[in-house]
Write an enzyme that holds these catalytic residues in place. Structure first.
Site, PDB file in Angstrom:
ATOM      1  N   LYS A   1       0.872  -1.176   0.000  1.00  0.00           N
ATOM      2  CA  LYS A   1       0.000   0.000   0.000  1.00  0.00           C
ATOM      3  C   LYS A   1       0.909   1.225   0.000  1.00  0.00           C
ATOM      4  O   LYS A   1       1.652   1.454   0.966  1.00  0.00           O
ATOM      5  CB  LYS A   1      -0.909   0.003   1.230  1.00  0.00           C
ATOM      6  CG  LYS A   1      -1.692   1.297   1.359  1.00  0.00           C
ATOM      7  CD  LYS A   1      -2.584   1.340   2.579  1.00  0.00           C
ATOM      8  CE  LYS A   1      -2.870   2.787   2.934  1.00  0.00           C
ATOM      9  NZ  LYS A   1      -3.741   2.957   4.084  1.00  0.00           N
TER      10      LYS A   1
ATOM     11  N   GLY B   1     -10.744   7.291   7.171  1.00  0.00           N
ATOM     12  CA  GLY B   1     -11.788   8.225   7.563  1.00  0.00           C
ATOM     13  C   GLY B   1     -13.124   7.594   7.899  1.00  0.00           C
ATOM     14  O   GLY B   1     -14.046   8.276   8.339  1.00  0.00           O
TER      15      GLY B   1
HETATM   16  C1  LIG Z   1      -3.867   1.540   8.743  1.00  0.00           C
HETATM   17  C2  LIG Z   1      -3.859   2.380   7.568  1.00  0.00           C
HETATM   18  O1  LIG Z   1      -3.446   2.023   6.510  1.00  0.00           O
HETATM   19  C3  LIG Z   1      -4.414   3.749   7.717  1.00  0.00           C
HETATM   20  O2  LIG Z   1      -3.470   4.669   7.271  1.00  0.00           O
HETATM   21  C4  LIG Z   1      -5.674   3.767   6.933  1.00  0.00           C
HETATM   22  O3  LIG Z   1      -5.676   4.751   5.993  1.00  0.00           O
HETATM   23  C5  LIG Z   1      -6.882   3.701   7.789  1.00  0.00           C
HETATM   24  O4  LIG Z   1      -7.370   4.938   8.185  1.00  0.00           O
HETATM   25  P1  LIG Z   1      -8.438   5.017   9.374  1.00  0.00           P
HETATM   26  O5  LIG Z   1      -7.668   4.788  10.622  1.00  0.00           O
HETATM   27  O6  LIG Z   1      -9.023   6.395   9.266  1.00  0.00           O
HETATM   28  O7  LIG Z   1      -9.453   3.952   9.144  1.00  0.00           O
END
Ligand SMILES: CC(=O)[C@@H](O)[C@H](O)COP(=O)(O)O
Length: 255
Positions: free
Chosen positions: A96, A184
């Site tokens: 990712k 989010g």
């Molecule tokens: C764990 C991860 O990859 C975070 O950077 C992701 O974007 C999730 O975001 P939230 O914590 O807002 O669900």
């Protein structure tokens, strides 16, 4: 099934592994979520200090597809370095890509994200970039060859839910690779809405790890993602301005 590159998954919920109150709660929440893909920040893995605790410590990692992320990177170069480190440690072939462009909002840097994705694709990674909800950027990432697109619902950890459903729906409509709404999400309703909009999956962390009962919330998110997907496949009724009777009387002989 959720198909990403050569892999297929029955669960459409992807779960983060940070910020749980304890390893035990993390383990139980992951179990309750039914998630098959777990993401974690490579920089929190203590790759060079195996004696230190790491974020996947209590999990049977053979049961999950690991999706390391490049959290902490602010340039393409840093993201590429982190991804290579993860691959060299035998952690993954999927990555990712997360390149943050603003410390306050944690929104992604589109230019650096594109650069990092391009390089990592060249190196043979299966690339899932975290992006803003920009339809043109999503298309550019897809044209590069990214295996999925992960637009944010709202800033990471904000729990604001989907602030721009129209943008997300444009991205979903145009994409030919899976669209996974990432970051989010605050509640099961947000996750269900993402799926009802036609997203292929949802990635979340804080909404579960920060809930009063993370294990219960993990199950709620599982059900919400499943319900949202079912609703999408079933096809919702169009919204109308005025009422139409649920039990029409036309054609009835007795009034
Ligand atoms: C764990 C991860 O990859 C975070 O950077 C992701 O974007 C999730 O975001 P939230 O914590 O807002 O669900």
């Amino acid at each position: 099934m959720l198909n990403i590159g050569p892999y297929s998954f029955s669960s459409r919920l992807l779960l983060g592994t940070g910020k749980y109150p304890s390893w035990e709660v993390q383990k139980a929440a992951v179990e309750a979520s039914g998630a098959e893909i777990l993401t974690f920040a490579v920089r929190r893995m203590n790759i060079f200090s195996p004696e230190q605790p790491n974020v996947l410590e209590q999990l049977d990692v053979t049961r999950y597809k690991l999706l390391p992320n490049t959290a902490g990177a602010k340039t393409a170069e840093e993201a590429v370095r982190i991804a290579r480190l993860a691959k060299a440690s035998g952690l993954c072939d999927m990555i990712k890509v997360e390149v943050i462009g603003c410390d306050k909002t944690l929104l992604p840097d589109p230019v650096e994200t594109l650069k990092a994705a391009e390089k990592l694709l060249e190196e043979g990674f299966i690339v899932l970039p975290y992006t803003s909800d920009d339809v043109v950027l999503a298309r550019r990432l897809e044209e590069l060859g990214c295996h999925a697109i992960m637009p944010g619902a709202s800033p990471i950890g904000s729990g604001q839910g989907i602030v721009n459903p129209l943008n997300l729906s444009f991205i979903i409509e145009h994409a030919t690779v899976p669209v996974i709404v990432d970051a989010g999400i605050g509640s099961p309703a947000d996750a269900a809405l993402a799926m009802e909009l036609g997203a292929d999956g949802v990635l979340l962390n804080t909404a579960v790890s920060g809930a009063a009962d993370p294990v219960k919330m993990a199950r709620a998110m599982k059900l919400a993602v499943e319900a949202g997907r079912l609703g999408y496949e079933a096809g919702r009724i169009p919204k109308k301005r005025y009422a139409s009777a649920s039990s029409p009387m036309e054609g009835m002989s007795i009034v």
